[in-house]
Scaffold this motif. Structure first.
Motif, PDB file in Angstrom:
ATOM      1  N   THR A  60      12.342   5.202   3.787  1.00  0.00           N
ATOM      2  CA  THR A  60      11.882   5.332   5.192  1.00  0.00           C
ATOM      3  C   THR A  60      11.271   4.078   5.618  1.00  0.00           C
ATOM      4  N   SER A  61       9.768   4.128   5.528  1.00  0.00           N
ATOM      5  CA  SER A  61       9.267   2.841   6.181  1.00  0.00           C
ATOM      6  C   SER A  61       9.362   1.651   4.901  1.00  0.00           C
ATOM      7  N   SER A  62       9.535   2.064   3.764  1.00  0.00           N
ATOM      8  CA  SER A  62       9.714   1.087   2.546  1.00  0.00           C
ATOM      9  C   SER A  62      10.588   1.545   1.690  1.00  0.00           C
ATOM     10  N   VAL A  64      10.570   2.869  -1.901  1.00  0.00           N
ATOM     11  CA  VAL A  64       9.605   3.133  -2.988  1.00  0.00           C
ATOM     12  C   VAL A  64      10.313   3.503  -4.377  1.00  0.00           C
ATOM     13  N   LYS A  83       6.592  -0.953  -4.443  1.00  0.00           N
ATOM     14  CA  LYS A  83       6.843  -0.505  -3.033  1.00  0.00           C
ATOM     15  C   LYS A  83       7.453  -1.738  -2.359  1.00  0.00           C
ATOM     16  N   GLU A 189      -0.120   2.226  -9.209  1.00  0.00           N
ATOM     17  CA  GLU A 189      -0.086   3.552 -10.140  1.00  0.00           C
ATOM     18  C   GLU A 189       1.035   4.598  -9.981  1.00  0.00           C
ATOM     19  N   ILE A 191       1.461   8.318  -9.767  1.00  0.00           N
ATOM     20  CA  ILE A 191       0.731   9.460  -9.768  1.00  0.00           C
ATOM     21  C   ILE A 191       1.810  10.498 -10.152  1.00  0.00           C
ATOM     22  N   ASP A 237       3.211  14.830   2.998  1.00  0.00           N
ATOM     23  CA  ASP A 237       3.949  13.786   2.093  1.00  0.00           C
ATOM     24  C   ASP A 237       3.355  12.811   1.708  1.00  0.00           C
ATOM     25  N   ASN A 238       2.013  12.360   2.140  1.00  0.00           N
ATOM     26  CA  ASN A 238       1.227  11.409   1.345  1.00  0.00           C
ATOM     27  C   ASN A 238       0.214  11.646   0.973  1.00  0.00           C
ATOM     28  N   ILE A 240      -0.259  13.516  -2.907  1.00  0.00           N
ATOM     29  CA  ILE A 240       0.294  13.843  -4.127  1.00  0.00           C
ATOM     30  C   ILE A 240      -0.793  14.853  -5.015  1.00  0.00           C
ATOM     31  N   ASP A 252       0.042   5.731   0.314  1.00  0.00           N
ATOM     32  CA  ASP A 252       0.591   5.283   1.550  1.00  0.00           C
ATOM     33  C   ASP A 252      -0.247   4.634   2.488  1.00  0.00           C
TER      34      ASP A 252
HETATM   35  N1  LIG Z   1       1.919   6.120  -6.278  1.00  0.00           N
HETATM   36  C1  LIG Z   1       2.782   7.072  -6.184  1.00  0.00           C
HETATM   37  N2  LIG Z   1       2.923   7.872  -7.183  1.00  0.00           N
HETATM   38  C2  LIG Z   1       3.878   8.688  -7.223  1.00  0.00           C
HETATM   39  N3  LIG Z   1       4.564   8.809  -5.985  1.00  0.00           N
HETATM   40  C3  LIG Z   1       4.751   8.189  -5.102  1.00  0.00           C
HETATM   41  C4  LIG Z   1       3.823   7.043  -5.057  1.00  0.00           C
HETATM   42  N4  LIG Z   1       3.613   6.300  -3.764  1.00  0.00           N
HETATM   43  C5  LIG Z   1       4.990   6.948  -3.309  1.00  0.00           C
HETATM   44  N5  LIG Z   1       5.090   7.826  -3.965  1.00  0.00           N
HETATM   45  C6  LIG Z   1       6.654   8.525  -3.536  1.00  0.00           C
HETATM   46  O1  LIG Z   1       7.323   7.988  -2.621  1.00  0.00           O
HETATM   47  C7  LIG Z   1       7.435   8.670  -1.415  1.00  0.00           C
HETATM   48  C8  LIG Z   1       7.032   7.599  -0.059  1.00  0.00           C
HETATM   49  O2  LIG Z   1       5.957   6.693  -0.367  1.00  0.00           O
HETATM   50  P1  LIG Z   1       5.336   6.136   0.810  1.00  0.00           P
HETATM   51  O3  LIG Z   1       4.774   7.182   1.493  1.00  0.00           O
HETATM   52  O4  LIG Z   1       4.104   5.403   0.018  1.00  0.00           O
HETATM   53  O5  LIG Z   1       6.437   5.308   1.442  1.00  0.00           O
HETATM   54  P2  LIG Z   1       6.555   4.952   3.050  1.00  0.00           P
HETATM   55  O6  LIG Z   1       8.086   4.498   3.021  1.00  0.00           O
HETATM   56  O7  LIG Z   1       5.495   4.247   3.708  1.00  0.00           O
HETATM   57  O8  LIG Z   1       6.562   6.436   3.626  1.00  0.00           O
HETATM   58  P3  LIG Z   1       6.846   7.218   4.657  1.00  0.00           P
HETATM   59  O9  LIG Z   1       8.005   8.249   4.529  1.00  0.00           O
HETATM   60  O10 LIG Z   1       5.575   7.938   4.953  1.00  0.00           O
HETATM   61  O11 LIG Z   1       7.333   6.462   5.773  1.00  0.00           O
HETATM   62  C9  LIG Z   1       6.008   9.572  -1.280  1.00  0.00           C
HETATM   63  O12 LIG Z   1       6.123  10.607  -0.323  1.00  0.00           O
HETATM   64  C10 LIG Z   1       5.933  10.043  -2.639  1.00  0.00           C
HETATM   65  O13 LIG Z   1       6.945  11.069  -3.077  1.00  0.00           O
END
Ligand SMILES: Nc1ncnc2c1ncn2[C@@H]1O[C@H](COP(=O)(O)OP(=O)(O)OP(=O)(O)O)[C@@H](O)[C@H]1O
Ligand SMILES: [Mg+2]
Length: 373
Positions: A60-62, A64, A83, A189, A191, A237-238, A240, A252
């Motif tokens: 979505t926003s990045s 991962v 990320k 890290e 998680i 979802d943010n 864990i 996030d």
């Molecule tokens: N440090 C972590 N450890 C384990 N899983 C992670 C971690 N960081 C991200 N994730 C997984 O990746 C997903 C997306 O990460 P994150 O929310 O940081 O990204 P985003 O693209 O900014 O999100 P969003 O979907 O909120 O726009 C999380 O919902 C989680 O499932």
């Protein structure tokens, strides 16, 4: 679009020589399990070969990724989270527009340099909007990196993931603009666990278990509030739930604001945005899911709020007036009212406390007091 066609043709010719060709692949194609990438670490300035284990798609926003690295002297654990601030995630991105973007940016930079970029406006050509998207991904990356700086203690306390540093994916080193030369990454890290959003409280988790978890999440909010960094994107979802100890971890930080972090504790704690993020927003999520939609989280995490003590209500009356205080209690579910309050119908709701907390119950203050460090 209002480009001089001769310039455009000139740049298309450049592309046929392969310049910038790394960009002509979609993120879904690039970031797949098994793919190997080379990271240029920021510190130490070394390169690191990694392999993608898992992609947290849909992106979505990045982007991962869960990645593993060869055991190195860098003391990086493996696997870890990468990320990636890849501008190709922008909804308006596609191959033809990328071509147009690179050509237009190149000719713009040749004329005006990299610093003067016009403001966004509906009338502006698409490539400017693509540039704005790049700026957005960059700024999220910076916000997240900055936030982690203020959280060295919170990382040790395992309230948030550990931050291992930044890196870049090299794209087109000879290009004229940072949006073409490389992609920025954060190393974090991993998680090991499940997001709160993947549980359905009351369905695959008992109401009691959901309440235990809610209390931990509330405590996480109190523990994070003191640092003065607002998260601005708290949702199920943010968070864990770490499998090893069932502790919640807030992830996030791409929308975070660290501008209050160097204020004194008292000011950080009482600032509206800290209260809003770590007090109000967390409670809202636990009671109503995301955006008031209980279905999103499958049910209610935190069913009942500890009632505010009568003494606190008397203290609040200057600010809020009796009518509002009585109204707020009257709006609670009848189940919750019966559990916690006695209604005194003889009291006029504009002139006194109509709802009093039942004797012997645990009560709370309106807000949590500033912690003693
Ligand atoms: N440090 C972590 N450890 C384990 N899983 C992670 C971690 N960081 C991200 N994730 C997984 O990746 C997903 C997306 O990460 P994150 O929310 O940081 O990204 P985003 O693209 O900014 O999100 P969003 O979907 O909120 O726009 C999380 O919902 C989680 O499932
Ligand atoms: Mg997220």
């Amino acid at each position: 679009m209002g480009f001089q066609s001769s310039r455009f043709v000139h740049h298309l010719r450049r592309f046929s020589n392969g310049t910038g060709s790394h960009w002509y692949r979609s993120p879904l194609e690039v970031y797949k399990p098994g793919v190997r990438l080379t990271l240029a670490l920021s510190a130490p300035k070394e390169s690191l070969e990694i392999q993608i284990v898992k992609a947290f798609a849909p992106f979505t926003s990045s982007v991962v990724l869960l990645v593993k690295a060869e055991p190195t002297a860098l003391q990086l654990p493996s696997p870890f989270i990468l990320k990636v601030a890849d501008r190709r995630l922008a909804p308006i991105w596609d191959f033809d527009r990328e071509k147009d973007y690179q050509a237009s940016l190149q000719s713009y930079v040749e004329t005006f340099g990299t610093t003067v970029i016009p403001e966004t406006d509906d009338e502006l050509p698409l490539w400017i909007h693509m540039l704005k998207h790049w700026e957005f991904y960059e700024s999220s990356h910076v916000k997240e990196r900055e936030a982690y700086k203020w959280f060295t203690e919170a990382q040790k306390l395992e309230l948030i993931p550990r931050f291992y540093g930044t890196a870049q994916l090299s794209m087109d080193e000879s290009a004229c603009h940072p949006s073409l030369t490389h992609i920025k990454c954060l190393l974090l890290e991993y998680i090991y666990g499940r997001t709160m959003g993947s549980f359905r409280p009351g369905i695959d988790l008992s109401a009691e278990e959901a309440e235990v978890m809610s209390q931990r999440v509330l405590q996480l909010g109190r523990d994070l509030r003191r640092y003065g960094v607002s998260h601005n994107d708290i949702h199920v979802d943010n968070i864990i739930i770490r499998s090893t100890d069932n502790r919640p971890v807030l992830i996030d930080w791409g929308n975070a604001d660290s501008s209050l972090a160097d204020l004194p504790l008292q000011q950080r704690w009482t600032h509206y945005s800290m209260w809003f993020n770590y007090h109000y927003r967390i409670r809202y999520m636990l009671r109503y899911g995301n955006d008031g939609d209980k279905i999103v989280s499958g049910g209610v995490w935190h069913r009942y709020r500890t009632p505010v003590s009568d003494i606190e209500q008397f203290r609040q009356v200057q600010e809020m007036g009796w009518k509002l205080i009585n109204y707020k209690i009257s709006q609670l579910s009848s189940e919750e009212k019966e559990r916690f309050y006695d209604e005194d119908k003889s009291v006029d709701d504009k002139h006194g406390l109509r709802w009093k907390v039942k004797k012997g119950l645990r009560t709370r203050m309106v807000d949590d007091p500033v912690p003693i460090m």
